[in-house]
Design an enzyme around this catalytic site. Structure first.
Site, PDB file in Angstrom:
ATOM      1  N   LYS A  92       7.927  -2.064  13.871  1.00 51.59           N
ATOM      2  CA  LYS A  92       8.363  -0.869  14.637  1.00 51.59           C
ATOM      3  C   LYS A  92       9.932  -0.529  14.521  1.00 51.59           C
ATOM      4  O   LYS A  92      10.244   0.638  14.663  1.00 51.59           O
ATOM      5  CB  LYS A  92       8.055  -1.129  16.180  1.00 51.59           C
ATOM      6  N   SER A 343       1.062  -6.689  11.229  1.00 52.82           N
ATOM      7  CA  SER A 343       2.019  -5.804  11.777  1.00 52.82           C
ATOM      8  C   SER A 343       3.122  -6.495  12.780  1.00 52.82           C
ATOM      9  O   SER A 343       4.197  -5.846  13.085  1.00 52.82           O
ATOM     10  CB  SER A 343       1.485  -4.612  12.288  1.00 52.82           C
TER      11      SER A 343
END
Length: 441
Positions: A92, A343
């Site tokens: 992110k 992720s």
């Protein structure tokens, strides 16, 4: 659709002016209007923006390793893209930092506000700190404590909101108006998507002949960027999205060919527990993603456990869904060169403990047997002897005579055992049954 309506509106105005004004003025007006549309309406995602994001991100993010795993899925050449080892523990930071780096000085002066299940929060907080601006993050109150505390550690003000990500999103929009701050969307923003797309460029640099990439999907920002970058350069590469079965918002949208809002979401993969996908991300997924599949919480827990044991790697639920899809054969990757994008790794240790137990249970390595026994001496010894000789390990025992549903001369034994795998557990159960013991649960 609003941005396209606005473009049409400007086009009509321009056409009218061109009929009234001289040619030089028309050229000037055309340039000004195009620049205004580019600045005010939307920022079209292009490959050069993804490359520019990669250049900007050298200041804060690092290219993450691509690790080959010979054990997670032996019938294909499987690689792990380790964004769980990224700065802030998640991909992110890429999108958040690139977006904030491109803000005007006026926008930066207002400070930034964001909503997040935790990972985008940390990315925005770090990016804001690096740019010397204030940040306010709305986070669901059920987010892992580790994510909340990490966000605060980067200097952000945190507002805990009761409910899910979507509730935090609604609160953030309220505060944007109240405090006149600049909103940094976690996924439905072209600049954020461009930042996430740098992962796609890295994958192609690290494995130029990749056949397929498996990507976690929540709101769709990550897969939009990765799919756009990879498909723009190598259209034959398959891009598979993976959602939690308890939060299939993008899968439903693509299936029904319209954006829909789930009534509720329930999954251990909190980072992708999104009720409504984005408008931009829906369009990119429609165009560039080959298929979206789902995995259950049990499958996610197993994937987390497999990563720990076989790769010595910690992944959060959202980060492990791609691996879950691979090891549970959700997509056709046998014999292929495949990348699973891990992720994020920001999982709370208390949640990790429960997830490990769930993964052990799913694999048949941890089980509780409920056995109805005749209440007489030697019964517990007989059960323990069979389990021991079969190679199981008893870790807890509970013996009761008070169940009202039991025969007056019976008792119940609840026994927790550790085994090697499901086949070993089945063998123990069979041996107990063959010896006359009644297994009731």
């Amino acid at each position: 659709m609003k941005k396209y309506t606005k473009i049409l509106y400007y086009f009509v105005i321009l056409s009218a002016v061109c009929r009234l004004a001289d040619s030089d003025l028309c050229v000037i007006l055309y340039i000004l209007l195009v620049l205004n549309i580019e600045r005010c309406c939307f920022v079209m995602l292009t490959l050069d923006k993804v490359y520019h994001a990669g250049f900007v991100l050298k200041e804060v993010a690092r290219p993450t390793d691509l690790i080959c795993s010979a054990t997670l899925r032996p019938d294909c050449e499987l690689y792990l893209k380790t964004e769980n080892l990224q700065v802030t523990g998640s991909f992110k930071v890429r999108g958040a930092y690139y977006k904030i780096s491109q803000l005007t000085e006026e926008e930066k002066a207002k400070g930034v506000i964001a909503c997040s299940a935790g990972n985008h929060a940390q990315g925005v907080a770090l990016a804001a700190a690096k740019n010397g601006i204030k940040s306010l993050i709305c986070i669901p109150d059920n987010a892992p404590i580790s994510k909340v505390e990490a966000t605060k550690s980067y200097g952000a003000e945190v507002c805990l909101v009761k409910g899910t990500y979507d509730d935090a999103y609604a609160k953030a929009l309220e505060l944007v108006k109240e405090r006149d701050m600049t909103f940094i969307h976690p996924f439905d923003d072209e600049m954020v998507i461009a930042g996430q797309g740098t992962i796609g460029l890295e994958i192609l640099d690290q494995l130029s002949d990749v056949d397929a990439v498996l990507v976690p999907v929540g709101g769709g920002g990550l897969i939009s960027g990765v799919a756009f970058a990879i498909k723009s350069l190598k259209p034959d590469v398959k891009i598979y999205g993976v959602q939690a079965s308890g939060a299939p918002s993008m899968l439903n949208a693509l299936r029904d060919k319209k954006i829909e809002t789930l009534s509720d979401v329930k999954t251990i993969a909190d980072g992708i527990a999104v009720k409504t996908p984005g408008e931009h991300t829906y369009e990119y997924c429609s165009k560039y993603v080959d298929e979206i599949v789902t995995v259950t919480d049990d499958e996610v827990a197993t994937a987390i456990l497999e990563l720990i044991e076989k790769q010595k790697m910690i992944a959060e639920g959202a980060g492990a869904v791609s691996v879950a899809a691979a090891i549970f054969n959700k997509v056709p990757i046998k014999g292929k060169k495949v990348v699973c994008l891990v992720s994020g790794g920001n999982i709370d240790v208390t949640i990790l403990s429960r997830v490990i137990d769930r993964g052990l249970q799913k694999a048949g390595r941890l089980a509780e047997l409920v056995i109805e026994l005749v209440d007489k001496p030697g019964q517990l010894l007989g059960v323990s002897d069979i389990i021991s000789k079969t190679g199981g390990n008893v870790i807890s025992v509970n013996h009761t005579r008070t169940d009202v549903d039991l025969d007056i001369n019976s008792c119940v034994l609840r026994i927790s055992i550790e085994t090697r795998n499901q086949q070993h557990l089945d063998e123990i159960i069979k041996n107990l049954s063959d010896s006359g013991y009644k297994i009731v649960g």
